[in-house]
Structures are given as structure tokens and as C-alpha cells.
Design a protein around this motif. Sequence first.
Motif, short mmCIF file in Angstrom:
data_model
loop_
_atom_site.label_atom_id
_atom_site.label_comp_id
_atom_site.label_asym_id
_atom_site.label_seq_id
_atom_site.Cartn_x
_atom_site.Cartn_y
_atom_site.Cartn_z
N THR A 86 47.03 37.53 42.33
CA THR A 86 46.64 37.06 41.04
C THR A 86 46.31 38.12 40.19
N ASP A 87 46.05 37.78 38.87
CA ASP A 87 45.44 38.96 37.80
C ASP A 87 44.04 38.95 37.74
N ARG A 88 43.21 38.00 38.63
CA ARG A 88 41.68 37.75 38.68
C ARG A 88 41.32 37.24 37.30
N GLY A 89 41.92 36.14 36.67
CA GLY A 89 41.54 35.78 35.35
C GLY A 89 40.47 34.99 35.40
N ALA A 90 39.54 34.90 34.42
CA ALA A 90 38.43 34.14 34.38
C ALA A 90 38.59 32.78 33.76
N SER A 91 39.27 32.74 32.60
CA SER A 91 39.34 31.22 32.18
C SER A 91 40.77 30.61 32.61
N ASP A 92 41.89 31.71 32.59
CA ASP A 92 43.11 31.45 33.18
C ASP A 92 43.56 32.44 34.00
N VAL A 93 44.05 31.99 35.25
CA VAL A 93 44.70 32.66 36.05
C VAL A 93 46.18 32.67 36.02
N ARG A 94 46.66 34.06 36.39
CA ARG A 94 48.14 34.02 36.81
C ARG A 94 48.25 34.35 37.87
N VAL A 95 49.34 33.56 38.67
CA VAL A 95 49.42 33.54 40.12
C VAL A 95 50.86 34.30 40.39
N PHE A 96 51.00 35.21 40.93
CA PHE A 96 52.28 35.92 41.32
C PHE A 96 52.96 35.70 42.48
N ALA A 97 52.66 35.07 43.34
CA ALA A 97 53.05 34.58 44.71
C ALA A 97 52.55 33.15 45.03
N PRO A 98 53.42 32.45 45.89
CA PRO A 98 53.19 31.09 46.42
C PRO A 98 52.18 31.20 47.29
N SER A 99 51.42 30.02 47.59
CA SER A 99 50.60 29.87 48.94
C SER A 99 50.96 28.49 49.36
N VAL A 100 51.25 28.38 50.71
CA VAL A 100 51.77 27.13 51.05
C VAL A 100 50.55 26.18 51.67
N VAL A 101 50.85 25.21 51.91
CA VAL A 101 49.42 24.01 52.41
C VAL A 101 48.81 24.65 53.68
N SER A 102 47.53 24.87 53.59
CA SER A 102 46.51 25.33 54.58
C SER A 102 46.61 26.84 54.51
N GLN A 103 47.27 27.64 53.96
CA GLN A 103 47.29 28.97 53.79
C GLN A 103 45.76 29.57 53.29
N HIS A 104 45.19 30.36 54.16
CA HIS A 104 43.90 30.74 54.17
C HIS A 104 42.71 29.68 53.95
N VAL A 105 43.00 28.76 54.66
CA VAL A 105 41.97 27.64 54.83
C VAL A 105 41.23 27.39 56.27
N ARG A 106 40.32 27.55 56.67
CA ARG A 106 39.75 27.33 57.71
C ARG A 106 39.12 25.89 57.74
N TYR A 107 39.76 25.04 58.51
CA TYR A 107 39.42 23.76 58.82
C TYR A 107 38.33 23.34 59.77
#
Length: 440
Positions: free
Chosen positions: A147-168
Motif C-alpha cells: 500500500t501507500d500507507r494512506g491515512a484517510s484513503d489507502v491505495r492498494v497495489f496487490a490483491p490479498s485473498v481470503v484468510s491472507q495474513h489472518v490468524r484464526y
Amino acid sequence: MPLFGRKKSEDPSALRWSREPLPPTPEPGPDGLRSMEDHRDYLLSCLTELPPFSQHLLDALDLSICEDVYSAIDMPRFDNSAMDGYAVRAVDVAAASAEHPVSLPVVGEVAAGQDALDRLSPGTAIKIMTGAPLPPAADAIVPYENTDRGASDVRVFAPSVVSQHVRYVGEDIRAGSQLFAAGAQLGPRDVGLLAAIGRDTVLVRPRPRVAVVSTGSELVEPGQELGHAHQIYDSNSTMLAAAAKAAGAQVYRVGLVSDDPESVLQVISDQLVRADLILSTGGVSQGDYDVVKAVLPQLGETDFTAVAMQPGKPQGFGLIGDDRVPMIMLPGNPVSAFVSFEAFVRPAIRKLMGVTPYTRPVVRCRATHDFGSAPGKRQLARGIVSLDADGGRLVELAGGHGSHLLGDLARANAIIVLGEDVTQVATGDDVDVWLLDEVS
């Protein structure tokens, strides 16, 4: 044997113990010598594991756990982020790329330790820190790096799939699952796991309290001046105390005692108030001044024997005083004392702790040169183990066979164990070895 409450005897000659004899000793071989294995097994059969009690986790390190442990909680306890970044719905960033970033409004922020925010609305993002709870309806994390680490709006440069980087919740450990069985030895990672499930104490067998005594009128404490030309510095008690500590014991180095019978009796009887095991060195052979062998029967039932091993032939054992405190009596030559410690005392300490296996594992190493061995005795030679280019273990002798050669012992990182029937080892032969140190 009780851990506490022993009373010190002011007069060792007045000490009375129950005259229950030692168990029957092993039969010697045709040469009148007892095998090393028989002597070790006999000592271990006379010992009882120490009773367990609850200790704080750091004090329980390397000890044997005496309870089955189950987790009372799930780990993780809640769904949370594995990365610093933004919690999103995966469908909202599925088309993101460096050429065509997806822009999302940032509607909040959640840090570790905070409650999750309200349900995530479609087409929005919430800034999230590692370990923070996953907001409801979020199903993926976009890491800061994408991302561009935006504060009010963030621009995302790559997709994240379901469960990516989530600990359940519960993906590591489920509440009610067994983590430890009684008998396991606790290492640093085990202690960390116990802390993670909320345990601050655990039931373990304690470290045996080992009192170490050196006998000999010729001995002088290191750091003091040598007197006449025939005095020597005592190395045995320090070396054996260090070995006992490395094996897991709580050690009391008593120091030196002369070859005076009354002094030996008093020093040994004084240790009964605090020791789970007494270890002495010197005075167990056939000499006129081998005072330990002469006076210890006054304090308890003893067994002095000759073991078919080199070095370390003369050995002694006893159950001393009212509490029948075990005492292992080793020969006085430094190498004999150390080899005997490895053969008998280290297994005894581990049994008292309830830690298995009692003995060091045997590994096979390839001899780098020819050497001989005395027939009829288990030869325990000092060795230096190294690795060849393919990672195979090589071993060479570390100096001569003399039981006084402490310099060679210090250089060694292994003990070569040769059978009674072995008289010659040729270059390239495989031999049994106890590794004393890590080999690199």
C-alpha cells in the motif's frame, strides 16, 4: 527420601540408622570384577525419584513434569492480524495491481489490545496492527508493503485473498487439548508455551541436592599457596561439582577433607541434613590411607567393588544415615573420577530428577587411526570427535590412557566406549562413543 526436615548429628559416632541391608549385589564375572552395566543398574535400582512439587516456570526449566497439562484456552483466543496493514474484504482488493491500484477509504484503526471496531462496510478499510482483533466482516489483511500507507484513503497495489495474513481462533491450540504428558522434560520453548496458556507454576521433580567432597591430605584449595613439594591442587571437587550442575543438580561443593577418619565421618554426616546425593572422590581403593572405604560402613550400609572398566575400577556406594541418603564414592585420579561420573553419577542424578534416558546415547564414529585396548575391561578412552566433509563423525584418541592426564581430558569432547573383548581398533573401524559436547 524426604527433602526437608533432616536433623544434623553433633556426634557422627552416635549416628544410628536402620540396619536394613542393601539389595543383593550383582554377581561378579569369572575374573571377580563386576560389569559396568551391572554396577550402574544396581546403583539405579537403589535410588528413588524425588517427590514432585510445584515450581515457578523459570525454576522448572530442564526438570521433569509430573502432571498432564491441558490448555484452558484457545490459541489464538480470537481472530487477529498477522501483519501491520489494513483489514479489508478480499473481494474489494481482488483487482488491485501496481498499474491499477484500488483506493479505499480508511474508516478506523485498531491496535493490539483494543476491541475490534464495528463491522467493516463493503468498499472500506481499517488500519490494523499485528495481533489486533480482526474487525467483523473483514476476511483478509493487506500488509503495509502493498500500500501507500494512506491515512484517510489507502491505495492498494496487490490483491490479498481470503484468510491472507489472518490468524484464526484456535488454529494453534484448542481449549482442552493436551500439551504435556507427565515425564516430559521442560525446555525453554515448553516454558514459553506454559506461560502462553496462563500457567505460572507447574508440578515437577526438583533438582537433586548433590554434596561433593574431595578427600586427601595432599590436596590444596585452588587459589592458595602450595606447601611442601608433594602437595597438589584439588581439581576433582570443582570438576565433579561442575559436571553435576551441568547434569541438572543443585550442587554444594563441600571442598577438601584430610585423610583423618574422624574428619571424614564428621564432614559426611554433616551433609545428611541437606543432600539428596553425596558424591566423594578418593579413598576407595586398596591403599593404607583409603579412609573413605575404611570409615563409611560406620555411617550406613555400603558396597565397595571392583568394576571391569578402565579407568575407574574401584567404586563405592552406600545408603547413609537414618534417611538412607545415597552416596557414590569415586576413585581419586581425575580422569577416573570424571569417567566414573559419566558412567554412574550422571545417570543417578537423572533418575532422581525423573528425566530419561538415564544414560547418554551411544553414537557410532569412524576411527581416524589405529589404537589398542586392554582385554577383559570396558575401556573408556578420551576422544575428540569431528565431522568429515560429508558430515560423518570421526574420532581420534585425545592423548594417552593415564588416569592422571587432565589436560587430555579437557581437550576431549567424547568418551570412546570399547567392549571387554576389543583389543585393537583399526583405522576406519566404527566405535561406540558418548558425546560430551556439541560437535561442529
